[in-house]
Design a protein around this motif. Sequence first.
Motif, PDB file in Angstrom:
ATOM      1  N   THR A   1      50.578-121.744-113.979  1.00 11.92           N
ATOM      2  CA  THR A   1      50.728-122.708-115.064  1.00 11.92           C
ATOM      3  C   THR A   1      49.371-122.882-115.735  1.00 11.92           C
ATOM      4  OG1 THR A   1      52.497-123.873-113.918  1.00 11.92           O
ATOM      5  CG2 THR A   1      51.334-125.079-115.651  1.00 11.92           C
ATOM      6  N   LEU A   2      49.350-122.758-117.063  1.00 12.97           N
ATOM      7  CA  LEU A   2      48.110-122.937-117.804  1.00 12.97           C
ATOM      8  C   LEU A   2      47.947-124.380-118.248  1.00 12.97           C
ATOM      9  CD1 LEU A   2      48.062-119.653-119.896  1.00 12.97           C
ATOM     10  CD2 LEU A   2      46.912-120.152-117.736  1.00 12.97           C
ATOM     11  N   GLU A   3      48.963-124.919-118.897  1.00  9.94           N
ATOM     12  CA  GLU A   3      48.971-126.337-119.271  1.00  9.94           C
ATOM     13  C   GLU A   3      50.372-126.710-119.726  1.00  9.94           C
ATOM     14  OE1 GLU A   3      47.168-126.024-123.776  1.00  9.94           O
ATOM     15  OE2 GLU A   3      45.755-126.277-122.139  1.00  9.94           O
ATOM     16  N   GLY A   4      50.845-127.839-119.256  1.00 10.04           N
ATOM     17  CA  GLY A   4      52.179-128.312-119.625  1.00 10.04           C
ATOM     18  C   GLY A   4      53.249-127.285-119.326  1.00 10.04           C
ATOM     19  N   LYS A   5      54.014-126.914-120.349  1.00  9.29           N
ATOM     20  CA  LYS A   5      55.111-125.967-120.202  1.00  9.29           C
ATOM     21  C   LYS A   5      54.665-124.517-120.387  1.00  9.29           C
ATOM     22  CE  LYS A   5      58.568-129.249-121.816  1.00  9.29           C
ATOM     23  NZ  LYS A   5      59.637-129.489-122.797  1.00  9.29           N
ATOM     24  N   LEU A   6      53.373-124.296-120.575  1.00  3.94           N
ATOM     25  CA  LEU A   6      52.847-122.951-120.796  1.00  3.94           C
ATOM     26  C   LEU A   6      52.466-122.303-119.471  1.00  3.94           C
ATOM     27  CD1 LEU A   6      51.968-120.771-122.832  1.00  3.94           C
ATOM     28  CD2 LEU A   6      49.718-121.890-122.900  1.00  3.94           C
ATOM     29  N   LYS A   7      53.095-121.160-119.202  1.00  8.04           N
ATOM     30  CA  LYS A   7      52.804-120.400-117.988  1.00  8.04           C
ATOM     31  C   LYS A   7      52.366-118.993-118.374  1.00  8.04           C
ATOM     32  CE  LYS A   7      55.925-123.013-115.219  1.00  8.04           C
ATOM     33  NZ  LYS A   7      56.603-123.096-113.981  1.00  8.04           N
ATOM     34  N   ALA A   8      51.736-118.325-117.419  1.00 13.71           N
ATOM     35  CA  ALA A   8      51.274-116.963-117.656  1.00 13.71           C
ATOM     36  C   ALA A   8      51.605-116.089-116.460  1.00 13.71           C
ATOM     37  CB  ALA A   8      49.776-116.950-117.904  1.00 13.71           C
ATOM     38  N   ALA A   9      52.121-114.907-116.761  1.00 13.00           N
ATOM     39  CA  ALA A   9      52.250-113.855-115.757  1.00 13.00           C
ATOM     40  C   ALA A   9      50.994-113.008-115.925  1.00 13.00           C
ATOM     41  CB  ALA A   9      53.507-113.030-116.004  1.00 13.00           C
ATOM     42  N   VAL A  10      50.183-112.970-114.895  1.00 16.04           N
ATOM     43  CA  VAL A  10      48.865-112.335-114.955  1.00 16.04           C
ATOM     44  C   VAL A  10      48.905-111.036-114.161  1.00 16.04           C
ATOM     45  CG1 VAL A  10      46.423-112.643-114.443  1.00 16.04           C
ATOM     46  CG2 VAL A  10      47.805-114.618-115.102  1.00 16.04           C
ATOM     47  N   ASP A  11      48.535-109.949-114.821  1.00 10.96           N
ATOM     48  CA  ASP A  11      48.525-108.635-114.188  1.00 10.96           C
ATOM     49  C   ASP A  11      47.137-108.033-114.356  1.00 10.96           C
ATOM     50  OD1 ASP A  11      49.209-106.207-113.075  1.00 10.96           O
ATOM     51  OD2 ASP A  11      50.313-105.502-114.829  1.00 10.96           O
ATOM     52  N   LEU A  12      46.489-107.746-113.252  1.00 12.79           N
ATOM     53  CA  LEU A  12      45.156-107.155-113.261  1.00 12.79           C
ATOM     54  C   LEU A  12      45.248-105.766-112.647  1.00 12.79           C
ATOM     55  CD1 LEU A  12      42.049-107.585-113.677  1.00 12.79           C
ATOM     56  CD2 LEU A  12      41.999-108.379-111.301  1.00 12.79           C
ATOM     57  N   SER A  13      44.754-104.771-113.374  1.00 15.46           N
ATOM     58  CA  SER A  13      44.767-103.407-112.855  1.00 15.46           C
ATOM     59  C   SER A  13      43.476-102.703-113.253  1.00 15.46           C
ATOM     60  CB  SER A  13      45.977-102.642-113.383  1.00 15.46           C
ATOM     61  OG  SER A  13      45.913-102.538-114.794  1.00 15.46           O
ATOM     62  N   LYS A  14      43.247-101.574-112.623  1.00 12.77           N
ATOM     63  CA  LYS A  14      42.044-100.803-112.921  1.00 12.77           C
ATOM     64  C   LYS A  14      42.486 -99.406-113.370  1.00 12.77           C
ATOM     65  CE  LYS A  14      37.400-100.040-111.587  1.00 12.77           C
ATOM     66  NZ  LYS A  14      36.338-100.266-110.659  1.00 12.77           N
ATOM     67  N   PRO A  15      42.694 -99.244-114.683  1.00 14.54           N
ATOM     68  CA  PRO A  15      43.214 -97.968-115.178  1.00 14.54           C
ATOM     69  C   PRO A  15      42.210 -96.819-115.085  1.00 14.54           C
ATOM     70  CG  PRO A  15      42.746 -99.432-117.011  1.00 14.54           C
ATOM     71  CD  PRO A  15      42.527-100.223-115.749  1.00 14.54           C
ATOM     72  N   ASN A  16      40.925 -97.147-114.983  1.00 19.03           N
ATOM     73  CA  ASN A  16      39.898 -96.112-114.843  1.00 19.03           C
ATOM     74  C   ASN A  16      38.666 -96.739-114.187  1.00 19.03           C
ATOM     75  OD1 ASN A  16      38.141 -97.260-116.890  1.00 19.03           O
ATOM     76  ND2 ASN A  16      39.613 -96.483-118.387  1.00 19.03           N
ATOM     77  N   ASP A  17      37.610 -95.971-114.044  1.00 20.38           N
ATOM     78  CA  ASP A  17      36.405 -96.457-113.370  1.00 20.38           C
ATOM     79  C   ASP A  17      35.534 -97.351-114.245  1.00 20.38           C
ATOM     80  OD1 ASP A  17      37.024 -95.192-111.014  1.00 20.38           O
ATOM     81  OD2 ASP A  17      35.923 -93.370-111.520  1.00 20.38           O
ATOM     82  N   GLU A  18      35.854 -97.469-115.530  1.00 17.80           N
ATOM     83  CA  GLU A  18      34.981 -98.187-116.456  1.00 17.80           C
ATOM     84  C   GLU A  18      35.268 -99.677-116.569  1.00 17.80           C
ATOM     85  OE1 GLU A  18      34.611 -96.237-120.231  1.00 17.80           O
ATOM     86  OE2 GLU A  18      34.702 -94.271-119.288  1.00 17.80           O
ATOM     87  N   PHE A  19      36.527-100.080-116.417  1.00 14.40           N
ATOM     88  CA  PHE A  19      36.851-101.494-116.632  1.00 14.40           C
ATOM     89  C   PHE A  19      38.135-101.884-115.913  1.00 14.40           C
ATOM     90  CE2 PHE A  19      38.953 -99.182-120.026  1.00 14.40           C
ATOM     91  CZ  PHE A  19      40.207 -99.749-120.071  1.00 14.40           C
ATOM     92  N   TRP A  20      38.309-103.188-115.764  1.00 13.43           N
ATOM     93  CA  TRP A  20      39.561-103.775-115.294  1.00 13.43           C
ATOM     94  C   TRP A  20      40.367-104.187-116.515  1.00 13.43           C
ATOM     95  CZ3 TRP A  20      41.001-104.109-110.258  1.00 13.43           C
ATOM     96  CH2 TRP A  20      40.016-103.861-109.314  1.00 13.43           C
TER      97      TRP A  20
END
Length: 84
Positions: A11-30
């Motif tokens: 939950t971010l605030e109130g009725k606002l939610k986030a589905a958070v996906d973190l991946s590492k597609p290559n060696d340079e960045f997330w």
Amino acid sequence: MPREDFFMITTLEGKLKAAVDLSKPNDEFWLLKIKLVYDGEPAGELSFNLNGYDHAEAEAVARNIHSNDYLMREIDEYLWGESD
């Protein structure tokens, strides 16, 4: 070896939610993908490249979006437009 992918719903605030996906597609960045949901309805999608972050730092950003001023400002601007 730490897991390189991360997913959570928060939950971010109130009725606002986030589905958070973190991946590492290559060696340079997330890649941080945020799918927004407002009152149960899809509200949009944002993504950010996290350059120069190690695994722990990138996961900390993903876990704490609600307290990251930059990310929350980007989300607000995406949802409501720029405000003066």
